[in-house]
Design a protein around this motif. Structure first.
Motif, PDB file in Angstrom:
ATOM      1  N   GLY A 126       0.828  -1.215   0.000  1.00 23.33           N
ATOM      2  CA  GLY A 126       0.000   0.000   0.000  1.00 23.33           C
ATOM      3  C   GLY A 126       0.854   1.253   0.000  1.00 23.33           C
ATOM      4  O   GLY A 126       0.623   2.182  -0.787  1.00 23.33           O
ATOM      5  N   SER A 127       1.912   1.245   0.806  1.00 20.55           N
ATOM      6  CA  SER A 127       2.752   2.464   0.848  1.00 20.55           C
ATOM      7  C   SER A 127       3.532   2.603  -0.465  1.00 20.55           C
ATOM      8  O   SER A 127       3.727   3.706  -0.967  1.00 20.55           O
ATOM      9  CB  SER A 127       3.695   2.431   2.050  1.00 20.55           C
ATOM     10  OG  SER A 127       4.364   1.204   2.095  1.00 20.55           O
ATOM     11  N   GLN A 128       3.907   1.462  -1.068  1.00 19.97           N
ATOM     12  CA  GLN A 128       4.552   1.510  -2.393  1.00 19.97           C
ATOM     13  C   GLN A 128       3.589   2.098  -3.427  1.00 19.97           C
ATOM     14  O   GLN A 128       3.956   2.913  -4.269  1.00 19.97           O
ATOM     15  CB  GLN A 128       4.941   0.086  -2.844  1.00 19.97           C
ATOM     16  CG  GLN A 128       6.074  -0.541  -2.066  1.00 19.97           C
ATOM     17  CD  GLN A 128       7.404   0.172  -2.344  1.00 19.97           C
ATOM     18  OE1 GLN A 128       7.560   0.933  -3.302  1.00 19.97           O
ATOM     19  NE2 GLN A 128       8.371  -0.066  -1.477  1.00 19.97           N
ATOM     20  N   LEU A 129       2.340   1.672  -3.342  1.00 16.99           N
ATOM     21  CA  LEU A 129       1.324   2.171  -4.283  1.00 16.99           C
ATOM     22  C   LEU A 129       1.213   3.699  -4.164  1.00 16.99           C
ATOM     23  O   LEU A 129       1.202   4.423  -5.157  1.00 16.99           O
ATOM     24  CB  LEU A 129      -0.030   1.541  -3.963  1.00 16.99           C
ATOM     25  CG  LEU A 129      -0.498   0.373  -4.828  1.00 16.99           C
ATOM     26  CD1 LEU A 129      -1.811  -0.177  -4.292  1.00 16.99           C
ATOM     27  CD2 LEU A 129      -0.660   0.798  -6.273  1.00 16.99           C
ATOM     28  N   VAL A 145      -5.364   5.357  -1.014  1.00 21.02           N
ATOM     29  CA  VAL A 145      -5.059   3.942  -1.276  1.00 21.02           C
ATOM     30  C   VAL A 145      -5.616   3.127  -0.119  1.00 21.02           C
ATOM     31  O   VAL A 145      -5.517   3.530   1.039  1.00 21.02           O
ATOM     32  CB  VAL A 145      -3.529   3.717  -1.378  1.00 21.02           C
ATOM     33  CG1 VAL A 145      -3.191   2.224  -1.376  1.00 21.02           C
ATOM     34  CG2 VAL A 145      -2.982   4.389  -2.635  1.00 21.02           C
ATOM     35  N   ALA A 146      -6.251   1.998  -0.443  1.00 22.31           N
ATOM     36  CA  ALA A 146      -6.788   1.129   0.621  1.00 22.31           C
ATOM     37  C   ALA A 146      -6.435  -0.320   0.315  1.00 22.31           C
ATOM     38  O   ALA A 146      -6.251  -0.688  -0.850  1.00 22.31           O
ATOM     39  CB  ALA A 146      -8.306   1.284   0.694  1.00 22.31           C
ATOM     40  N   SER A 147      -6.359  -1.109   1.365  1.00 14.92           N
ATOM     41  CA  SER A 147      -6.191  -2.555   1.194  1.00 14.92           C
ATOM     42  C   SER A 147      -7.524  -3.209   1.554  1.00 14.92           C
ATOM     43  O   SER A 147      -8.133  -2.874   2.570  1.00 14.92           O
ATOM     44  CB  SER A 147      -5.092  -3.076   2.147  1.00 14.92           C
ATOM     45  OG  SER A 147      -5.206  -4.486   2.257  1.00 14.92           O
ATOM     46  N   ASN A 148      -7.995  -4.093   0.677  1.00 13.58           N
ATOM     47  CA  ASN A 148      -9.279  -4.779   0.939  1.00 13.58           C
ATOM     48  C   ASN A 148      -9.105  -6.239   0.527  1.00 13.58           C
ATOM     49  O   ASN A 148      -9.532  -6.652  -0.546  1.00 13.58           O
ATOM     50  CB  ASN A 148     -10.385  -4.076   0.140  1.00 13.58           C
ATOM     51  CG  ASN A 148     -11.718  -4.818   0.218  1.00 13.58           C
ATOM     52  OD1 ASN A 148     -12.439  -4.890  -0.788  1.00 13.58           O
ATOM     53  ND2 ASN A 148     -12.051  -5.368   1.350  1.00 13.58           N
ATOM     54  N   VAL A 171      -7.066   1.422   5.611  1.00 14.00           N
ATOM     55  CA  VAL A 171      -7.174   2.759   5.003  1.00 14.00           C
ATOM     56  C   VAL A 171      -6.217   3.740   5.685  1.00 14.00           C
ATOM     57  O   VAL A 171      -5.728   3.489   6.784  1.00 14.00           O
ATOM     58  CB  VAL A 171      -8.606   3.306   5.107  1.00 14.00           C
ATOM     59  CG1 VAL A 171      -9.567   2.494   4.263  1.00 14.00           C
ATOM     60  CG2 VAL A 171      -9.052   3.350   6.575  1.00 14.00           C
ATOM     61  N   ASP A 172      -5.995   4.868   4.969  1.00 17.05           N
ATOM     62  CA  ASP A 172      -5.153   5.908   5.587  1.00 17.05           C
ATOM     63  C   ASP A 172      -5.933   7.202   5.717  1.00 17.05           C
ATOM     64  O   ASP A 172      -5.361   8.270   5.913  1.00 17.05           O
ATOM     65  CB  ASP A 172      -3.882   6.114   4.744  1.00 17.05           C
ATOM     66  CG  ASP A 172      -4.227   6.442   3.286  1.00 17.05           C
ATOM     67  OD1 ASP A 172      -3.306   6.581   2.479  1.00 17.05           O
ATOM     68  OD2 ASP A 172      -5.435   6.532   2.967  1.00 17.05           O
ATOM     69  N   SER A 173      -7.278   7.128   5.479  1.00 22.39           N
ATOM     70  CA  SER A 173      -8.077   8.361   5.687  1.00 22.39           C
ATOM     71  C   SER A 173      -9.512   7.975   6.018  1.00 22.39           C
ATOM     72  O   SER A 173     -10.001   6.915   5.601  1.00 22.39           O
ATOM     73  CB  SER A 173      -8.066   9.193   4.394  1.00 22.39           C
ATOM     74  OG  SER A 173      -8.947   8.590   3.451  1.00 22.39           O
ATOM     75  N   ASP A 212      -5.296  -0.062   9.635  1.00 22.67           N
ATOM     76  CA  ASP A 212      -4.351   0.624   8.746  1.00 22.67           C
ATOM     77  C   ASP A 212      -4.052  -0.334   7.597  1.00 22.67           C
ATOM     78  O   ASP A 212      -4.348  -1.527   7.667  1.00 22.67           O
ATOM     79  CB  ASP A 212      -3.075   0.962   9.517  1.00 22.67           C
ATOM     80  CG  ASP A 212      -2.429  -0.320  10.024  1.00 22.67           C
ATOM     81  OD1 ASP A 212      -2.875  -0.809  11.106  1.00 22.67           O
ATOM     82  OD2 ASP A 212      -1.557  -0.879   9.316  1.00 22.67           O
ATOM     83  N   THR A 213      -3.422   0.175   6.542  1.00 23.70           N
ATOM     84  CA  THR A 213      -3.210  -0.650   5.342  1.00 23.70           C
ATOM     85  C   THR A 213      -2.319  -1.850   5.635  1.00 23.70           C
ATOM     86  O   THR A 213      -2.642  -2.979   5.250  1.00 23.70           O
ATOM     87  CB  THR A 213      -2.523   0.196   4.238  1.00 23.70           C
ATOM     88  OG1 THR A 213      -2.739   1.559   4.490  1.00 23.70           O
ATOM     89  CG2 THR A 213      -3.076  -0.136   2.886  1.00 23.70           C
TER      90      THR A 213
END
Ligand code: UDX
Length: 475
Positions: A126-129, A145-148, A171-173, A212-213
């Motif tokens: 996610g942080s790479q994205l 960006v989110a991870s699901n 998520v980051d927001s 968090d992601t």
């Protein structure tokens, strides 16, 4: 809501079908032109129960479209990335497809986008994205960006998507969390027209877990690795049961009665396959290695699983003595029932091993034969279990398709050359098979020989048949 799904594999197709089913307007893209044209003309490129009907209904209602990636990027505020992340030679996940999609989004999209990684990815992807999206951001794209992660089992992926235990979003927001909650609202409340059941069995509403992601990415790898570990654990115990004469199915039953253990994923067999467990365990080990953490426990899980094939071939050798020249019927090629998927299937390694010893393999699988042909071009593919068993010195069961539970053992007895079943999935009660005159070898249980009465019956039947032949020739 207009939603885009990039990638039309097992995960992508289930995602776009189910998101359409719960009322969204979905655009799905696929880079494989052949697969895309099949989908655009209503042809399914893979088998997954119920999926074809859900896709057909969604397309007919105008809520599902198939096209190119650029169109998908323009279409939805939320873009679900469902592309493949196969293992590299060193065990790392190959993220090139993910990176390509991220670059395409950054270069083309404007306005706001929620970029959702649903493909199984290593932690910190996610942080790479995020870094990639900002690096290639050409049109002032505003994004989250989110991870699901998906928790879909092949063979029941529509059910698992629409009736999940949990929906995990990293998520980051707050904006991203809110948007995902809106997208999944019908599933969170279980209020939608279910394509599978007229009246959905009342289930506990799924937990919508916001993290968090990185934690969301880890939940996926940790869950799959834990399930794989359960399977290797019971396979390890099965080997001991064979030596000491215990019954592993009873051991698993007794263990599973403890709610802390649970009965699921304690079925011993020829090992786990598929496009998830083998690669996710490998990827998790690699992530740990690169982070300086000792995951040798999972290396043992992997080794136990890899040994299952050789241990199973040894059973075949023990029974046949010489494998060369023997006719072996292989029932099942898919990595599990109710799918046509043979990726990392135990059958592939097993058949290659039997052929290396000179066996004449004749295989049957209700769905997976087409997909198996590229891995196993030189075996005979049969139209049903009986044709595979014609003149067979052994019947080897690799995938526990329900169809095999209905076979006519009397007919089989007169079809095979030698009445021997070696069952890699413990499909049957041993005594039942011995009553039909077969020797039955399975996993973690005692082998059984044909019962005397069965032998008498079969000999009697053979005598009658021989007598009938004589009568016919005299007439
Ligand atoms: C798995 C996870 O179950 C799912 O949650 C995740 O999202 C994707 O990976 P899948 O790979 O489709 O799903 O199939 P699964 O039913 O988990 O079986 C995986 C392999 O384990 C199969 O080869 C199956 O035969 C084997 N298995 C499963 C066992 O050998 N014993 C068991 O008790 C259960």
């Amino acid at each position: 809501m207009k939603i885009s799904v990039i990638g039309a594999g097992y995960v992508g197709l289930t995602t776009d079908a189910c998101l359409s089913q719960i009322g969204h307007d979905v655009f799905c893209s696929e880079s494989d032109i052949d697969k895309l044209s099949k989908l655009q003309s209503g042809v399914m490129p893979l088998f997954e129960p119920h999926l074809e009907k859900v896709i057909e209904d969604a397309r007919r209602s105008g809520r599902l479209h198939f096209g190119a990636t650029a169109e998908a990027i323009d279409w939805g505020r939320a873009i679900f990335i469902c592309v493949g992340t196969p293992p590299l030679a060193n065990g790392d996940a190959d993220l090139s497809a993910i990176e390509g999609v991220a670059r395409a989004i950054a270069k083309r999209a404007s306005g706001y986008r929620l970029v959702v990684e649903k493909s199984t990815v290593p932690v910190q992807t996610g942080s790479q994205l995020r870094k990639h999206l900002s690096k290639h951001n050409t049109n002032g794209l505003d994004y989250d960006v989110a991870s699901n992660p998906e928790f879909l089992r092949e063979g029941s992926s529509v059910e698992d998507f629409l009736h999940p235990d949990r929906i995990v979003v990293g998520v980051d927001s707050a904006r991203a969390a809110q948007l995902l909650r809106e997208i999944y609202e019908p599933i969170i409340t279980q209020r939608f027209t279910c394509p599978l059941h007229a009246d959905c069995p009342k289930r506990n509403d799924p937990v919508f877990l916001v993290t968090d992601t990185g934690s969301a990415e880890l939940i996926k790898h940790a869950s799959n690795s834990f399930l794989a570990m359960k399977i290797s654990f019971i396979n390890m115990v099965a080997n001991l049961c064979e030596v000491v004469g215990a019954d592993v199915t009873k051991v698993a039953q007794g263990m599973g009665l403890d709610p802390r253990i649970g009965p699921a994923f304690l079925s011993p067999g020829i090992g786990f396959g598929g496009f998830c467990f083998p690669k996710d365990v490998q990827a998790f080990i690699r992530i740990a290695q690169k982070s300086g953490c000792d995951f040798s426990l999972l290396k043992e899980v992997e080794k136990i699983n890899q040994r299952r094939i050789e241990e199973f071939v040894e059973k075949v050798r023990q029974e046949l003595w010489v494998v060369r020249g023997k006719k072996i019927a292989v029932w099942g090629l898919a990595f599990k029932p109710n799918t046509d998927d043979v990726r990392f299937a135990p059958s592939i390694a097993l058949v290659k091993s039997l052929m290396a010893e000179g066996a004449d393999v004749r295989a049957y699988d209700p769905e997976a034969m087409e997909k198996a042909k590229s891995d196993l071009p030189n075996i005979s593919y049969c139209s049903d279990p009986y044709q595979a068993a014609e003149g067979a010195d052994a019947i080897v069961i690799v995938t526990e398709w329900d169809e095999f539970r209905q076979v006519n053992w009397k007919r089989l007895r007169s079809t095979v050359e030698h009445p021997l079943v070696i069952d890699g999935r413990n499909m049957f009660v041993p005594e039942e098979i011995s009553r039909h005159g077969f020797r039955y070898i399975s996993v973690g249980r005692n082998s059984v020989v044909p019962s005397q009465s069965a032998i008498a019956d079969v000999n009697g039947q053979r005598a009658t048949e021989a007598n009938e032949d004589v009568q016919e020739s005299l007439a």
